[in-house]
Design an enzyme around this catalytic site. Structure first.
Site, PDB file in Angstrom:
ATOM      1  CD  GLU A  27      -2.861   1.134   2.416  1.00  0.00           C
ATOM      2  OE1 GLU A  27      -2.936   0.115   3.133  1.00  0.00           O
ATOM      3  OE2 GLU A  27      -3.663   2.085   2.501  1.00  0.00           O
ATOM      4  CG  ASN A  72      -7.777   2.293   5.257  1.00  0.00           C
ATOM      5  OD1 ASN A  72      -8.611   1.443   4.946  1.00  0.00           O
ATOM      6  ND2 ASN A  72      -7.323   2.403   6.497  1.00  0.00           N
ATOM      7  CG  ASN A 172      -9.357  -1.328   1.351  1.00  0.00           C
ATOM      8  OD1 ASN A 172      -8.938  -2.479   1.466  1.00  0.00           O
ATOM      9  ND2 ASN A 172      -9.229  -0.425   2.323  1.00  0.00           N
ATOM     10  CD  GLU A 173     -10.211  -2.682   5.778  1.00  0.00           C
ATOM     11  OE1 GLU A 173     -10.133  -1.594   6.369  1.00  0.00           O
ATOM     12  OE2 GLU A 173      -9.542  -3.682   6.102  1.00  0.00           O
ATOM     13  CE1 TYR A 244      -3.363  -6.239   8.744  1.00  0.00           C
ATOM     14  CE2 TYR A 244      -5.596  -5.362   8.602  1.00  0.00           C
ATOM     15  CZ  TYR A 244      -4.349  -5.580   8.033  1.00  0.00           C
ATOM     16  OH  TYR A 244      -4.087  -5.129   6.752  1.00  0.00           O
ATOM     17  CD  GLU A 292      -6.029  -4.790   4.026  1.00  0.00           C
ATOM     18  OE1 GLU A 292      -5.814  -4.446   5.208  1.00  0.00           O
ATOM     19  OE2 GLU A 292      -6.548  -4.040   3.181  1.00  0.00           O
ATOM     20  CD  GLN A 351       0.261  -2.267   4.015  1.00  0.00           C
ATOM     21  OE1 GLN A 351       1.124  -1.626   3.447  1.00  0.00           O
ATOM     22  NE2 GLN A 351      -0.913  -1.736   4.351  1.00  0.00           N
TER      23      GLN A 351
END
Ligand code: AHR
Length: 512
Positions: A27, A72, A172-173, A244, A292, A351
């Site tokens: 990212e 993000n 994304n999200e 996460y 992720e 990442q």
């Protein structure tokens, strides 16, 4: 010493292993791109400014596919800013991480970089602040060979051949209130369906990923997946999962059991996807892109006050230093992903460099492996072919969140060509070792190949700039095979990989 028993039989399979499970994520965040993979002027930089020492480590890690450019970040990104002569590219404010984006790395540079590290490129679209037209423009620019304006622009910018990107994330999200363009599942489902249909009209062979929940504890988890898939079921191939984990309040037992949460997450998403399948009487099956996942001490990040209004270039953000325990959890999460290889067809360790990453760098200085590098690299190298389901019998321990959790978890793979088997084991005991006996009689005559364990007398040990090789895997000399029984001692808080090679084969007969 405590004991555990495992039976391994190649007749019991989960499914073929999709190599995309060993993906990662880059990212535009902190020092992942700038001062990470890209640092013109670094002694190891190539003519494009990419650090070759980092590329070497990425290759060693065995990463197969890389999601880019966010995260993000993508929800405020204009891809056009990152193409054309670098000196004319605009500097922009990145609202996600309050940083300055110089756009010196964009689609062309990153596509070239992925080629050099022998990985596939997975692109994420901005569906936060942009829509169908911009998605189509990017697709035309990226994939289409024609006389059209955008295909010509790509050629003028140095790439006559299309980049041929197969896998695309539709945003994304967008379930997360922190996301630019955050919206309801209904609104997201409708736009994702429209964008997917439009993209397929241009290039029917794409593999498209709808956004699932940002994590299993989102208040909309489950209802989000259902609504999104009701709108997009015929348009997409994957639904995404993100997760996460971190050790909180010194509760290491719970942290070591993080894969229990990942397991429940995956199974709930499969159940939801399959129930939409039934409701729509569809013949298609939606798979999971776990694009992720990692250990991330996000509480520390949110408390750090590092997001400022000074808009810095390449700030040090999310630079977690990983311990042996963190690496063991990463190994256990990989085991969990492998156990679901029949439905989890892609995964991205988030990442790759500097930002919650297996690889760290210092500007003008070295690049080194974090503890989490090892379980990933070894699994990506040894896991081949078909994933096997193991029967495991072992003691359990009490956790504060997941009830009783087994002390040992394991999975295996078998290389369909050579017959070589790899077994991956995690041991969650914090106190003492466990002896594991694996019945491998059904494999016939095999010998032990590699046997590697990651463990340390100090489970908080890390690799740092000063001590780059403090932690690493070591040969597990307790492993032995006798009369079809493979036994191995697993130390407290450890991750282990064992390789079994059919007698008569040598290392060079095995898959690379
Ligand atoms: O990987 C860090 C961030 O975590 C990503 O930008 C976002 O998608 C997720 O919340």
């Amino acid at each position: 010493m405590r004991a555990a028993k495992i039976v391994l039989d190649p007749a019991y399979t989960v499914g073929p292993l999709n190599r995309r499970l060993f993906g990662s994520f880059v990212e535009h965040l902190g020092r992942c791109v700038y001062d990470g993979i890209y640092e013109p002027g670094h002694p190891s930089a190539d003519r494009d400014g990419f650090r070759t020492d980092v590329m070497d480590l990425v290759r060693e890690l065995g990463v197969t596919i890389i999601r880019y450019p966010g995260g993000n970040f993508v929800s405020g990104y204009r891809w056009e800013d990152g193409v054309g002569p670098p000196e004319r590219r605009p500097k922009r404010l990145d609202l996600a991480w309050h940083s300055l984006e110089t756009n010196q790395v964009g689609l062309h540079e990153f596509a070239r970089w992925t080629e050099r590290v022998a990985a596939e490129l997975m692109l994420a679209l901005n569906l936060g602040t942009r829509g169908t037209l911009e998605a189509l423009d990017l697709l035309e620019y990226t994939n289409i060979r024609a006389d059209s304006a955008l295909a010509e622009q790509r050629a003028t910018n140095g790439s006559p051949d299309p980049f041929n990107v197969r896998m695309w994330c539709l945003g994304n999200e967008l379930d997360g209130p922190w996301q630019l363009g955050h919206r309801s599942s209904e609104d997201y489902g409708k736009i994702a369906s429209q964008v997917a249909k439009a993209m397929r009209q241009m290039d029917p062979n794409l593999e498209l990923v709808a956004c699932g929940s940002s994590n299993r504890s989102m208040p909309t988890f489950g209802t989000w997946e259902r609504a999104v898939l009701e709108h997009t079921y015929d348009d997409v191939d994957f639904i995404s999962c993100h997760a996460y984990y971190q050790e909180r309040d010194g509760d290491r037992g719970r942290f070591l059991a993080s894969a229990v949460d990942m397991n429940a997450f995956i199974e709930a998403v499969i159940a939801t996807a399959d129930s939409v399948k039934a409701e729509l009487r569809s013949e298609r099956t939606i798979d999971i892109s776990f694009d992720e996942w990692n250990v991330w001490y996000s509480d520390r990040f949110h408390e750090s006050g590092k997001i400022t209004d000074t808009w810095p270039y390449a700030p040090r953000l999310l630079e977690d230093q990983y311990s042996v325990t963190d690496a063991v959890v990463v190994g256990s999460l990989l085991i969990c992903l492998l156990k679901h290889a029949d439905r989890v067809k892609a995964g991205c360790l988030a990442q790759l460099v500097n930002v919650i990453a297996p690889i760290m760098t210092e500007p003008s200085g070295p690049a080194w492996r974090q503890t989490t590098f090892f379980p990933f690299a070894i699994t990506a190298r040894l896991a081949q072919g078909t994933v096997l389901r193991l029967a495991i019998e072992c003691p359990s321990y009490e956790t504060s969140e997941y009830g009783r959790v087994s002390l040992v978890d394991a999975v295996a793979t078998i290389d369909d060509n050579s017959g070589a088997v790899a077994v991956f084991l995690v041991h969650r005991s914090q106190e003492s070792a466990t002896t594991v006996s694996i019945d491998v009689r059904s494999l016939g005559a095999v010998r032990l190949g590699e046997s590697l364990t990651l463990a340390d007398d100090d489970p908080t040990a890390t690799n740092t700039l000063e001590h780059q090789e403090r932690v690493g895997p070591t040969p597990n000399r307790s492993a032995r095979i006798e009369d079809g029984l493979l036994t191995v001692d697993l130390p407290a808080i450890s991750w282990t990989a064992l390789q079994l090679i059919p007698t008569g084969l040598t290392a060079k007969d095995l898959s690379p």
